[in-house]
Design an enzyme around this catalytic site. Structure first.
Site, PDB file in Angstrom:
ATOM      1  N   ASN A 360       0.843  -1.195   0.000  1.00  0.00           N
ATOM      2  CA  ASN A 360       0.000   0.000   0.000  1.00  0.00           C
ATOM      3  C   ASN A 360       0.878   1.245   0.000  1.00  0.00           C
ATOM      4  OD1 ASN A 360      -2.642   1.563   0.611  1.00  0.00           O
ATOM      5  ND2 ASN A 360      -1.247   2.240   2.208  1.00  0.00           N
ATOM      6  N   GLU A 361       0.696   2.105  -1.014  1.00  0.00           N
ATOM      7  CA  GLU A 361       1.397   3.395  -1.099  1.00  0.00           C
ATOM      8  C   GLU A 361       2.889   3.242  -0.804  1.00  0.00           C
ATOM      9  OE1 GLU A 361      -0.612   6.374   1.231  1.00  0.00           O
ATOM     10  OE2 GLU A 361      -2.323   6.425  -0.116  1.00  0.00           O
ATOM     11  N   TYR A 424      -7.382  16.636   0.105  1.00  0.00           N
ATOM     12  CA  TYR A 424      -6.021  17.124   0.282  1.00  0.00           C
ATOM     13  C   TYR A 424      -5.665  18.219  -0.720  1.00  0.00           C
ATOM     14  CZ  TYR A 424      -5.189  13.276   3.494  1.00  0.00           C
ATOM     15  OH  TYR A 424      -5.248  12.420   4.558  1.00  0.00           O
ATOM     16  N   TRP A 498     -12.507   5.226   2.614  1.00  0.00           N
ATOM     17  CA  TRP A 498     -11.536   5.354   3.709  1.00  0.00           C
ATOM     18  C   TRP A 498     -12.098   6.332   4.723  1.00  0.00           C
ATOM     19  CZ3 TRP A 498      -7.605   2.322   4.754  1.00  0.00           C
ATOM     20  CH2 TRP A 498      -6.744   2.704   5.798  1.00  0.00           C
ATOM     21  N   LYS A 519     -11.755  10.239   9.162  1.00  0.00           N
ATOM     22  CA  LYS A 519     -12.444  10.035   7.886  1.00  0.00           C
ATOM     23  C   LYS A 519     -13.513   8.952   7.957  1.00  0.00           C
ATOM     24  CE  LYS A 519      -8.652  11.575   4.886  1.00  0.00           C
ATOM     25  NZ  LYS A 519      -7.608  11.776   5.893  1.00  0.00           N
TER      26      LYS A 519
END
Length: 717
Positions: A360-361, A424, A498, A519
């Site tokens: 992930n990322e 963001y 998310w 979130k």
């Protein structure tokens, strides 16, 4: 016959010269895990074990993140990885009883994933611990602490079979492997025996495991039998199902199209950390089912076996994931392979799992992402997964800013991207453009939206919500746009909100809240379902309901307001102080210019949901972020001529750093604030006001936050 005994009670817990008696599951930083300086250290759990004559294995379901097992002060085993189970053979040490010590350390280790992530690294033995007694011949724990049983349903020439392979210690003639498949009524559906450690069960027209529609499970009983005596036995649940993903048409389960409507889930709870019980796991899945989701991404690590069991039983499709996250490291590759192997082998039999997430990322740290080893190492992990399980997809979730042309996007079978357009940076309308551009350029890629979300605090509200205001209303506005974009693209096989729940994230300080990512569709304690919860319920759930939004926006200046209602009914009647308004529509109903009079106002929708709003002389300022408002007002107080010569909250961090007048005041202090170059580059395009709000994410000190907030509007361009 094996015997399993939980030993959760009465452990002596020692840390920093203090000791106390605790029961498991236990988290030693549950009290301070929402602070930046939370406890990351080595602690010990101690227990006296009585004499035991059989083969005895210690089975620990989860200890974060490195655990050394010691018997009578001698370390006999070490497990590196905080989210998978592991077993230790105690047989040579327990004949006369022994002292068991478990040294658990949640510090950062250079050879263990993860090192950095947007969640708290909770420490302790936070799942069950058991002693398992077996005969000499038994289903082995040596294969990465799995059950030692791997059941694979296959359809061959329109007939179903169940291939069973076992890992058995000390298995030899005249011992036999006997497998019996039972239906829900415990009737024998199929049976076979073999002198080998594998066999095939012929299954005539089994009832299919069909997701939430019909999550039908069979019980596979595996026994090692010698001369009529059962030496060892184990039972696992299995389900017969097939699935595939088409790059244009999406996900199919048993030949029928099924849009995966997913949420992501972190396992921690307020004041508990990761030390939650079956009760909390069940509550979480009940809420996931209530919102109408049919899939869950268990991010970003292996979760409790009990939760996978619940997903099997309820028909929720699972994206299972390893903790290879954020910051790539060549030194951690062996550990990555270990934890990925444990994830697959320990959860192989769950019919709910349709894919294995290998990262992930992983490009979040820009310096690490430039490593020449990154792509070949990720390919190695993908090859490992495919060698362990050829029946399921491999997948990954990429950072939003990763170039679409990246070779990382062509490694796994299916692909996810994490996008937060509208939170963001940019606006949420950018999502449509990105999705269509990607699908046009890479039409064969099987893409999903693996993360998306916006912070929503239940104490912050606005009649005119704006990006970055942390209000519950803006969170709804964000998700309304995303769910529309998702629904109109069949080729997008799934999406994962998310997050389902707010969760602990020690580095964050956002919206006036420290140590949490907000979130979630529900609050950290699961007591409040946010308005966005009901938005998804309107789109996903078949159970009829009606919900009036902004119930917690109680004190408002008297005047005209748009009142929003979420419902999966085709018509909503809103009654305001006895006056009725009716609308036909779909999912989102907005009643324009509804008068909120001074004093108490009663609103009722479809006779189901009733709220009260107080009409006041002025708006209650406690519903907004006062520090941010003060910052903006400071700028707005300047004359128009003055504004031309000064940087504003609307300028970018890059413009701020390049400013000559800012050189001493800001640029130098940014460097001394120990922000890494990758982080600086990440925040360069951001507006100054956005960077301030997200400062907790980037590890920016409070001094730096204050500097940006107080001085930006006073710096010459």
């Amino acid at each position: 016959m094996r015997k399993v005994t939980r030993i959760n009670d009465n452990w002596i817990f020692k840390t920093e010269g203090r000791e106390e008696v605790v029961s498991l599951p236990h988290c030693f930083n549950a009290a301070d895990g929402l602070t930046r300086d939370y406890k990351r250290t080595r602690c010990v759990y101690k227990k006296e074990l009585p004499p035991m004559k059989n083969n005895v294995f210690l089975y620990i379901e989860g200890a974060n993140s490195v655990c050394d097992v010691a018997v009578d002060s001698k370390i006999i085993n070490s497990h590196r990885g905080g989210y998978s189970s592991f077993a230790t053979d105690l047989t040579p040490y327990i004949k006369n009883g022994c002292t068991l010590e478990l040294f658990v350390d949640n510090s950062d280790f250079e050879d263990v994933y993860p090192s950095t992530a947007d969640f708290t690294f909770w420490g302790g033995i936070y799942r069950n611990v058991s002693l398992i007694e077996t005969s000499d011949t038994h289903f082995s724990f040596s294969d990465f602490s799995s059950d030692g049983v791997y059941a694979t349903p296959k359809k061959v020439d329109d007939k179903w079979v169940l291939d069973v392979k076992c890992v058995i210690d000390n298995f030899s003639s005249p011992a036999m492997l006997r497998c019996t498949l039972l239906d829900k009524e415990n009737n024998v559906f199929a049976r076979a025996e073999s002198e080998k450690n594998e066999l095939t069960l012929e299954c005539d027209n089994p009832i299919l495991w069909n997701g939430i529609k019909n999550p039908y499970l069979y019980t596979l009983q595996c026994e090692i039998v010698e001369k009529g005596v059962i030496l060892d036995n184990i039972s696992v649940k299995v389900g017969f199902r097939s699935f595939y993903i088409d790059s244009e048409k999406g996900f199919f389960l048993n030949g029928e199209h099924l849009k995966l409507k997913g949420v992501s889930r972190h396992q921690d709870r307020e004041n508990m950390g990761n030390a939650i019980t079956e009760k909390e796991h069940s509550e979480d899945l009940d809420l996931i089912l209530e919102v109408g989701a049919n899939s869950v991404r268990l991010a970003h690590y292996q979760q409790n076996r009990y939760f996978y069991d619940l997903c099997d039983e309820k028909g929720v499709l699972v994206w299972a994931e390893s903790p290879i996250i954020s910051c790539f490291s060549e030194l951690k590759q062996d550990n990555a392979k270990q934890q990925l192997t444990e994830l697959v082998k320990q959860n192989y039999n769950h019919p709910s799992i349709f894919c294995w997430g290998i990262e992930n990322e992983i490009t979040q740290n820009k310096k690490a992402a430039k490593s020449k080893a990154l792509v070949p190492y990720m390919r190695e992990l993908n090859a490992l997964v495919k060698s362990l399980d050829e029946t399921r997809y491999s997948t990954c979730a990429q950072l939003s800013i990763l170039d679409q042309k990246s070779p990382l996007n062509s490694i796994t079978d299916i692909l996810g991207y994490n996008h937060y357009f509208g939170w963001y940076d940019f606006g949420f309308e950018f999502l449509n453009r990105w999705l269509d551009d990607f699908h046009r350029e890479y039409p064969k890629t099987k893409l999903c939206l693996s993360e998306y979300g916006a912070e929503g605090l239940v104490n912050l509200h606005s009649a005119s919500p704006k990006q970055g205001d942390y209000s519950e209303e803006y969170q709804c506005r964000f998700h309304e746009e995303y769910i529309r974009a998702i629904n109109k693209r069949d080729w997008l096989w799934g999406s994962y909100v998310w997050n389902m729940f707010d969760f602990g994230a020690s580095n964050r300080h956002e919206g006036g809240v420290t140590g949490k990512n907000n979130k979630g569709l529900a609050t950290y304690d699961r007591r409040i379902k946010k308005d966005s919860f009901f938005l998804y319920k309107a789109f996903w759930s078949e159970k009829e309901f009606t919900h009036i939004c902004s119930e917690r926006f109680k004190n408002r200046k008297a005047g005209l307001y748009d009142i929003k209602v979420y419902s999966n009914k085709s018509e909503v009647t809103l009654e305001v102080n006895g006056k009725k308004f009716t609308q036909k529509g779909e999912k989102i109903f907005i009643f324009k210019d509804i008068e909120i009079k001074k004093g108490e106002n009663e609103l009722v929708a479809n006779g189901e949901h009733r709220i009260f709003i107080n009409g006041c002389e002025k708006t209650d300022e406690s519903y907004s972020i006062t520090a941010e408002n003060s910052f903006v007002r400071n700028w707005e107080r300047k004359s128009e001529e003055e504004r031309k010569n000064y940087l504003s909250p609307e300028n970018t961090i890059k413009e701020l750093v390049k400013s000559e007048d800012a050189h001493i005041m800001v640029r130098g202090k940014l460097g001394r604030d120990k922000l890494s170059k990758p982080i600086l580059k990440l925040i360069y395009p951001m507006k100054i006001k956005t960077a301030i709000k997200l400062s907790g994410v980037f590890g920016m000190s409070r001094n730096m936050q204050q500097l940006l907030t107080e001085y930006t509007y006073a710096i010459h361009k």
